[in-house]
Design a protein around this motif. Structure first.
Motif, short mmCIF file in Angstrom:
data_model
loop_
_atom_site.label_atom_id
_atom_site.label_comp_id
_atom_site.label_asym_id
_atom_site.label_seq_id
_atom_site.Cartn_x
_atom_site.Cartn_y
_atom_site.Cartn_z
N ASN A 1 0.82 -1.21 0.00
CA ASN A 1 0.00 0.00 0.00
C ASN A 1 0.85 1.26 0.00
O ASN A 1 0.51 2.26 -0.62
CB ASN A 1 -0.92 0.00 1.22
CG ASN A 1 -1.84 -1.20 1.25
OD1 ASN A 1 -2.49 -1.49 0.26
ND2 ASN A 1 -1.89 -1.90 2.36
N THR A 2 1.96 1.24 0.73
CA THR A 2 2.89 2.37 0.77
C THR A 2 4.12 1.99 -0.03
O THR A 2 4.68 0.92 0.16
CB THR A 2 3.28 2.69 2.22
OG1 THR A 2 2.10 2.92 2.98
CG2 THR A 2 4.15 3.92 2.27
N THR B 1 8.64 2.24 3.09
CA THR B 1 8.60 2.44 4.53
C THR B 1 10.02 2.25 5.04
O THR B 1 10.64 1.22 4.76
CB THR B 1 7.66 1.45 5.22
OG1 THR B 1 6.34 1.58 4.66
CG2 THR B 1 7.60 1.71 6.71
N ARG C 1 7.61 7.16 5.91
CA ARG C 1 6.79 6.59 4.85
C ARG C 1 6.72 7.52 3.64
O ARG C 1 6.50 8.73 3.80
CB ARG C 1 5.38 6.31 5.35
CG ARG C 1 5.28 5.18 6.36
CD ARG C 1 3.83 4.88 6.71
NE ARG C 1 3.71 3.73 7.60
CZ ARG C 1 3.81 3.79 8.93
NH1 ARG C 1 4.02 4.97 9.52
NH2 ARG C 1 3.69 2.70 9.65
N ASP D 1 4.32 7.89 0.95
CA ASP D 1 2.96 7.47 0.60
C ASP D 1 2.59 8.07 -0.76
O ASP D 1 2.43 9.28 -0.88
CB ASP D 1 1.97 7.91 1.67
CG ASP D 1 0.60 7.27 1.49
OD1 ASP D 1 0.43 6.56 0.48
OD2 ASP D 1 -0.27 7.47 2.34
N ALA E 1 -0.16 6.91 -2.57
CA ALA E 1 -1.38 6.14 -2.80
C ALA E 1 -2.13 6.65 -4.02
O ALA E 1 -2.66 5.86 -4.81
CB ALA E 1 -2.27 6.21 -1.57
#
Length: 520
Positions: free
Chosen positions: A295-296, A299, A319, A321, A323
């Motif tokens: 999803n990320t 990390t 993170r 991110d 998305a």
């Protein structure tokens, strides 16, 4: 220790002139507009593509691949590293069309294209031959003895994903034809030769590149003035000014570019070298470990070694991110698969009809193909931008944390789980490979060591005690899932962050065993 860092800048040809003489004695120069330059560059790329494609079709046999894999010529001499020279030593020369005069340096470029395609096929051919030679009774479930026999025949370093994919390909062929293929060349058709010219295979008799100042370079290249040059008078030297992007430092050494056409312009993939200091492999006191997530995108965790031999990781998760971009890529990949399904359906209809498709269906097929190419280009550009953005973020985090090394999970061993088409689309993309290359490049340029560590067990093992983790939905929801990691020792955190801690600890604990490979 200093190393030469090589990068490639994509440039667009600017003003151009054609001369009646040579670069030493140009004679009377005449300006060439962009349309004419694109046309003449197209003559050259089409000629090289035709020569290379014909040679590749001739050499796409098991006998030719075995000769190239042997690495020696008929007299037992070792083949040169240059592809075009190796093919000439073997007697494989492109067939020139009748009535066309082609300089020897253009034949070299065509031979280099062919050699690269054949050398890329050697590993796949060896894997295919090993699987066919040890074909089990049930290819879906190999026994321990089947695996042992297969491993003895496979090339060193062959991963399970390659074995699985090749086995499925061979099984599909056997289901269609009722027998195993005779070899790799029957299983796969020759690849398509790209419409480009590897000018690096030539010498100063065909191409020359020099820097004018910090922002411009000059490219001298011989281009045909007609589609099928009948004599050397149909070839002329062209003086092309190439604007350089800001990423090319004024002190960088310019190398011979690759010429291609794109969107009605002459593009040049211009390699350049910069001398940098190599980062040390060991002796690091602070590191960043990064894990590739579902999803990320990334990390990361900061870690430091302790005198007692343990590694202490920060409790703050870093993170990257992306998305929104990742979802956009997922939608584009799904759209690409839908378009490919429709194109395949229409192509099968056309193959099954003697008269072919009707005009309306043919027009629809052309439109679908254009849309498929557009979506593929969009996916490549968006994935590349995402990867370089993630790499820039990771190196910036290393600078901010005072880390001198970045430990990455070995992404080559990451496989799609096969649970659904959506997950396969998310894991089968090439973004993680581009990301790893981008992190290596930026790290080498900015004195940050980038090291890959084995990925096995990074997500399943606890970073505190090493025992097997439980993957659950959330700390208060122990339903089996992927997001959260729990351990009997009290470790409870996000699964990707737990893996990042383990990657950092594994890298710092084994930094005295770190070695350099060809990627740095």
């Amino acid at each position: 220790m200093t190393v030469a860092l090589t990068a490639t800048a994509t440039c667009t040809a600017g003003a151009a002139r054609v001369v009646s003489g040579t670069p030493e004695k140009p004679g009377l120069p005449q300006p060439v507009n962009r349309r004419m330059l694109v046309e003449r560059a197209g003559f050259l790329t089409a000629l090289v593509q035709q020569l290379a494609g014909g040679l590749l079709a001739t050499a796409w046999t098991e006998r030719h691949l075995d000769q190239l894999a042997a690495g020696v010529d008929a007299e037992g001499r070792r083949l040169p590293s240059k592809g075009w020279m190796a093919l000439r030593r073997l007697g494989w020369i492109p067939l020139i069309p009748a009535g066309v005069r082609v300089p020897d340096r253009v034949l070299r470029a065509a031979g280099e294209e062919t050699a690269r395609a054949l050398r890329l096929a050697l590993h796949r051919s060896a894997v295919t031959a090993a699987i066919i030679a040890t074909w089990p009774a049930d290819p879906r479930r190999r026994t321990t003895d089947d695996w042992a026999l297969l491993r003895r025949h496979l090339p060193a370093g062959t991963d399970n994903a390659t074995i699985r994919n090749r086995t499925r390909q061979i099984a599909s062929f056997a289901a269609r034809h009722g027998r195993l293929p005779d070899g790799f060349t029957e299983l796969e058709t020759p690849p398509t030769i790209s419409a480009q010219v590897l000018l690096a295979a030539a010498d100063r008799q065909l191409v020359r590149v020099e820097r004018l100042d910090g922002n411009r370079a000059r490219l001298w290249v011989q281009l045909p003035t007609v589609p099928a040059p009948a004599s050397y008078r149909d070839w002329a030297w062209h003086d092309i000014i190439v604007p350089l992007p800001p990423t090319v430092a004024p002190t960088a050494k310019l190398c011979t570019p690759t010429l291609r056409l794109r969107e009605g312009r002459v593009r040049l993939d211009l390699p350049f070298e910069t001398v940098v200091e190599a980062a040390p492999l060991a002796g690091h006191t602070r590191a960043i470990g990064a894990d590739w997530g579902y999803n990320t995108l990334l990390t990361a965790a900061v870690a430091e070694p302790e005198p007692a031999g343990t590694v202490v990781c920060s409790g703050r998760a870093l993170r990257f991110d992306a998305a929104g971009v990742s979802r956009k890529l997922d939608r584009l990949r799904a759209h690409r698969e839908t378009l490919k399904t429709k194109i395949t359906h229409l192509e099968r209809l056309a193959a099954g009809r003697h008269s072919g498709l009707d005009p309306a269906a043919a027009a629809k097929l052309d439109l679908l193909r254009q849309e498929h190419q557009r979506v593929c280009a969009r996916i490549r550009n968006l994935g590349r931008a995402l990867a370089w953005s993630g790499a820039r973020w990771l190196i910036d985090q290393a600078h901010a944390a005072g880390a001198t090394v970045v430990y990455l999970e070995d992404l080559t061993s990451m496989e799609a789980p096969g649970s659904s088409k959506a997950w396969n689309r998310r894991l089968s993309n090439a973004t993680r490979g581009v990301l790893a290359d981008a992190v290596r490049h930026l790290g080498m340029r900015e004195q940050v060591a980038v090291v890959t560590v084995p990925a096995r067990g990074t997500s399943s093992g606890c970073p505190r005690c090493g025992n097997k983790l439980r993957h659950v939905q959330a700390p208060d929801n122990h339903k089996p899932a992927n997001p959260w990691a729990l351990c009997a020792c009290g470790h409870s955190t996000d699964r990707d962050f737990s893996a990042a801690q383990r990657i950092a600890a594994r890298g710092l604990a084994g930094q005295h065993r770190t070695t350099r490979n060809r990627a740095g």
